[in-house]
Design an enzyme around this catalytic site. Sequence first.
Site, PDB file in Angstrom:
ATOM      1  CG  ASP A 287       0.978 -37.040 -43.085  1.00  0.00           C
ATOM      2  OD1 ASP A 287       0.272 -36.769 -44.242  1.00  0.00           O
ATOM      3  OD2 ASP A 287       2.216 -37.438 -43.123  1.00  0.00           O
TER       4      ASP A 287
HETATM    5  C1  BGC Z   1       2.329 -37.077 -46.635  1.00  0.00           C
HETATM    6  C2  BGC Z   1       2.248 -35.710 -46.347  1.00  0.00           C
HETATM    7  C3  BGC Z   1       1.371 -35.100 -47.391  1.00  0.00           C
HETATM    8  C4  BGC Z   1       0.137 -35.383 -47.282  1.00  0.00           C
HETATM    9  C5  BGC Z   1      -0.950 -34.659 -48.283  1.00  0.00           C
HETATM   10  C6  BGC Z   1       0.989 -37.568 -46.720  1.00  0.00           C
HETATM   11  O1  BGC Z   1       0.750 -38.896 -47.166  1.00  0.00           O
HETATM   12  O2  BGC Z   1       2.757 -37.824 -45.743  1.00  0.00           O
HETATM   13  O3  BGC Z   1       3.702 -35.222 -46.436  1.00  0.00           O
HETATM   14  O4  BGC Z   1       1.584 -33.473 -47.300  1.00  0.00           O
HETATM   15  O5  BGC Z   1      -0.121 -36.845 -47.682  1.00  0.00           O
HETATM   16  O6  BGC Z   1      -0.635 -34.998 -49.711  1.00  0.00           O
END
Ligand code: BGC
Length: 750
Positions: A287
């Site tokens: 993530d």
């Molecule tokens: C989120 C993810 C997301 C990623 C990219 C993160 O902060 O937890 O679910 O896909 O950002 O935007």
Amino acid sequence: MTKQLGILLMLLLFFVGAFSQQKTIDQRVDSLLALMTIEEKVGQMNQYTSFWTVTGPAPAEGRQKKQYEQLRQGLIGSMLNVIGTENVRKVQEIAVNETRLGIPLIFGFDIIHGYKTLAPIPLAESCSWDLDLIEQSARMAATEASAAGINWTFAPMMDISRDARWGRVMEGAGEDPYYTAIVSLARIKGFQTQSLAANNTIAACAKHFAAYGFAEAGKEYNTVNIDPYTLHNVVFPPFEMAVKEGNVRTVMNSFNSLNGVPATGSHYLQREILKGKWNFDGFIVSDWGSVKQMVAHGYAEDDKQAVKIAATTGSDMDMESEGYVTYLADLVRKGEVSESVINDAARRILTVKFELGLMDDPFKYCDPTREEKLLYHKEHKKLAHEIAKKSIVLLKNERNLLPISSKQKKIAVIGDLAADDNSPLGSWRIGSDDHSAVPVLEGIKAYTKNYTYERGVALKNGKTDFLHHVKLNNTDTTGIGKALRLAKSSELVIVVVGEHGFMSGEGRARTDIGIPHLQLDMLKQIYEANSNVVLVLMNGRPLDLSWAEEHIPAILECWHLGTASGNAIADVLFGDYNPSGKLTMSFPRSVGQLPIYYNHYNTGKPFIPNTDIVFHSHYADQANTPLYPFGFGLSYTTYEYSDFQVALRDANKVKVSFEIKNTGKKAGEEVAQVYIRDIAASLVRPVQELKRFKKVALEAGASQKIEFTLTEKDLGFYNSKGLFVFEKGSFDIMIGANARDVQTKRITIK
Ligand code: BGC
């Protein structure tokens, strides 16, 4: 040659074809890997955000220049948040034409409930219980996103949500593992279809692995400690299905630590379960920044150690930590990370690039004519409208206040959200355009001119966006006087209140889940002035609606319904569509009941109704039950369940049958639900578990027989070691319109 033989031969050829195609991909990946330097392999494992939009903390000043240099050196394998074919092409051209090996980038994006045309937020959409529409919704999202240059979505989110304080409950399919699994499967099918190679399909991403939804106290990014038994039975099933049945091509790990180990550095989650037990052959992306976050977790001394842990435990791609690209090649050279780790990760990433067809045509998603033609396509708007009306849940309808007759005189519409064309889009809609939703007022206008609008209290103060908190307007009550005068002089009052679209989603945990700020006060005053109130709610999570349930005669849960919001809401208000949505998360009576979920254990001292004896599992000041249970939703007609039968068949199969009759005066759709309870087992089992459901359309007076067969797979469970067991004994089988209102029959398997 007989016909059967012909079919057999064709099937054989098909499988040989599919196999040889895979073999070619494997061989091509091998040949490419053989040419790559350590840096280039690590480069494939590095993902950066673009500078067009960000979905996390913005990259440091000066990164942009460095990023372009690294791109030219083949040190970037993927980018996220690149907007539009023109920009995708620009960046892709550098990767393809200016790097040594010309390996194309894979472009990721959070296409959570649509790209331009927005369907309802995923939690709302799950309330439709319409798998076909849910799949079509993902198909629509993939069609638009792929036309805009994107080939990979960070969806579906399949975290189980039991705590409405957590802002991200809006992104999933609610609290039930079985339902979340099949909804996620429908979404994956819609994104990927059978052929990832087509130019209108995109790779899906099962996220967040794992247990992010169990963040303590619903607080964003918080610690998770849960036992293996819950992990195997509640958290893992949707992911296992996504991998084994959905062939999901990517998985995202999660920000949280799980039982002391950050998920991004978890050997157990990534190597043992996902890539081991389930044989997942796609790749895992971290993530946003979660690799380096292991330092803050207190699990790594420094960034370098975090990189070593993440890579060796199986995180294949580093999203936005800038960690792999900085340290990994050196770690491999010094022998601290085995080269096989980066070979494996690069192989997985390259394989998906081949499967998408990017290696043969890196610009296949970059056709501006397609982009122009497909974004906001009118068929998509129609579909978004259809899904939106099916996602609405009727929570209460006393005195048959709804539907409203279009001849109804003197309707008042009150509430800031009624005129809002932005909030209904909900959170997580970075590809779409602000202010592109149909507001409720516009929807109503299509049915009647007999209404007057007053804003009442202003919900927020100033500008809001995806990155910042909504500033609630907690002082300005100037609009209330006019709103009350209007309510008094009207025959019926539609009050539209709830959460601003950016009050749920990532980083939006709340400790108070009531109707926010002055809106509840206003609702109370309006009700005093005129009790004929229809409450239209917009929100991204279950709210505490205790006061409203006690007083307001008609309540419609409208969530954040996306582009066609106002039209869908008006269709239901005026009876053009008979509501059929049912809740996929329990609505609590207060924040104190959280976490609340229907599939809990019984305890040794279960609830005793109507007693003042204290020694049972309960609260002294509130009922145990939720305000609205899982699976609940009313209709403008009524249904009767009858002729319920269960019968034991050979091989431990249970046949369940019953009849549903539409006993009212309107055609409608009912979601019939089947639950089980294992009465005694080697581990305590939930009081109810959803095992089947069916959405049936019935004309007034019509009935339909429903039949299901439950097998050992439905009656068994995972033990704490993750082994699936089926144990004979007694089971309660329940059927009904929701988890609370069920008929029960017991069956014993000897
Ligand atoms: C989120 C993810 C997301 C990623 C990219 C993160 O902060 O937890 O679910 O896909 O950002 O935007």
